[in-house]
Design a protein around this motif. Structure first.
Motif, PDB file in Angstrom:
ATOM      1  N   PRO A   1       0.815  -1.218   0.000  1.00 47.51           N
ATOM      2  CA  PRO A   1       0.000   0.000   0.000  1.00 47.51           C
ATOM      3  C   PRO A   1       0.850   1.270   0.000  1.00 47.51           C
ATOM      4  O   PRO A   1       1.788   1.387   0.784  1.00 47.51           O
ATOM      5  N   ARG A   2       0.504   2.192  -0.876  1.00 47.36           N
ATOM      6  CA  ARG A   2       1.225   3.477  -0.943  1.00 47.36           C
ATOM      7  C   ARG A   2       0.668   4.477   0.056  1.00 47.36           C
ATOM      8  O   ARG A   2       1.331   5.454   0.403  1.00 47.36           O
ATOM      9  N   GLU A   3      -0.583   4.279   0.470  1.00 51.33           N
ATOM     10  CA  GLU A   3      -1.202   5.170   1.451  1.00 51.33           C
ATOM     11  C   GLU A   3      -1.025   4.590   2.850  1.00 51.33           C
ATOM     12  O   GLU A   3      -0.863   3.384   3.019  1.00 51.33           O
ATOM     13  N   TRP A   4      -1.097   5.476   3.868  1.00 47.17           N
ATOM     14  CA  TRP A   4      -0.996   4.994   5.242  1.00 47.17           C
ATOM     15  C   TRP A   4      -2.113   4.009   5.532  1.00 47.17           C
ATOM     16  O   TRP A   4      -3.288   4.314   5.322  1.00 47.17           O
ATOM     17  N   THR A   5      -1.738   2.823   6.016  1.00 45.87           N
ATOM     18  CA  THR A   5      -2.680   1.721   6.211  1.00 45.87           C
ATOM     19  C   THR A   5      -2.526   1.162   7.630  1.00 45.87           C
ATOM     20  O   THR A   5      -1.404   0.819   8.032  1.00 45.87           O
ATOM     21  N   PRO A   6      -3.603   1.098   8.413  1.00 48.23           N
ATOM     22  CA  PRO A   6      -3.467   0.589   9.788  1.00 48.23           C
ATOM     23  C   PRO A   6      -3.182  -0.913   9.824  1.00 48.23           C
ATOM     24  O   PRO A   6      -3.599  -1.654   8.927  1.00 48.23           O
ATOM     25  N   PHE A   7      -2.464  -1.325  10.842  1.00 47.58           N
ATOM     26  CA  PHE A   7      -2.271  -2.754  11.089  1.00 47.58           C
ATOM     27  C   PHE A   7      -2.274  -2.986  12.599  1.00 47.58           C
ATOM     28  O   PHE A   7      -1.867  -2.130  13.372  1.00 47.58           O
ATOM     29  N   GLU A   8      -2.794  -4.139  12.984  1.00 44.85           N
ATOM     30  CA  GLU A   8      -2.912  -4.451  14.400  1.00 44.85           C
ATOM     31  C   GLU A   8      -1.572  -4.867  14.978  1.00 44.85           C
ATOM     32  O   GLU A   8      -0.790  -5.556  14.334  1.00 44.85           O
TER      33      GLU A   8
END
Length: 236
Positions: free
Chosen positions: A225-232
């Motif tokens: 992903p090029r955009e900021w993407t949340p991850f747990e």
């Protein structure tokens, strides 16, 4: 761009001769074999956990993992892996312990020690030995993680550390492996970060979102992903 990456290889496109490396439930796309990435972010926002999960938490049956831990022993890093849900196969994890206190609790993994975080030659030799051991057991696909380059820089100069990163990245590329180098950019100047990143094919940036407090990542230079993407993470 890494010095190992052919200049005619488009971003994210492998040579088609080996399966890419996959990352389970992480919001990351498969990354072609032979690539190295820099994970840039503070450990407390999930950067270190991300490295553990990318290297030790997503192993296929034909893959082994080597973690070079610069400030903790092998038993502790195995506990850290389990705490974040990255539970590698007993025969699938090797640890190069730079604290040199590997004793009880690590007997079920391939653990080896060096004299300290300044022993870069020893780390390289132990890493090669673990790769050879995996290969002897018909495990030819290797994931490698260095956690962290920031610690190595605190024990040595940029030139020596970058030469070490260059050597490991080159070996990963030559054997069709996958390498991850953890660096906290908040502890280094931008020139040092660029120097280390030069030997990697891509960069995964990690931060804490201001509004939600979630850990987020975004990817450059390799698929993802090029955009900021949340991850747990273990803390969320």
């Amino acid at each position: 761009m890494s010095s190992q990456q052919p200049t005619d290889r488009p971003d994210g496109e492998g040579d088609g001769t080996m399966d890419p490396y996959r990352f389970g439930d992480l919001p990351l796309d498969p990354i072609p074999a032979g690539r190295n990435v820099l994970v840039a972010g503070p450990p407390h926002v999930g950067a270190q956990e991300l490295v553990l999960r990318m290297v030790a938490g997503s192993l296929a049956d034909d893959e082994g993992a080597v973690l070079i831990t610069t400030d903790t022993d092998s038993a502790s890093v195995l506990d850290d892996c389990r705490r974040c849900g990255a539970s590698p196969r007993a025969d699938g994890l090797g640890v190069v312990d730079c604290v040199g206190t590997t004793t009880d609790g690590s007997e079920d993994i391939r653990a080896t020690t060096v004299s300290g975080p300044d022993d870069l030659t020893g780390m390289g030799m132990r890493y090669s030995k673990l790769c050879a051991d995996f290969d002897a057991d018909s495990i030819g696909r290797i994931r490698m993680g260095v956690a962290s380059v920031s610690t190595l820089l605190s024990f040595g100069d940029v030139q020596r550390t970058s030469r070490f990163v260059h050597t490991l990245a080159g070996r990963n590329a030559s054997i069709g492996g996958f390498g991850v180098f953890l660096l906290d950019p908040e502890t280094q100047d931008e020139r040092t970060v660029r120097t280390i990143a030069h030997f990697c094919d891509g960069r995964i940036q990690v931060r804490e979102a201001e509004d939600s407090g979630d850990s987020e990542l975004r990817v450059r230079g390799v698929p993802g992903p090029r955009e900021w993407t949340p991850f747990e993470t273990d803390s969320t």
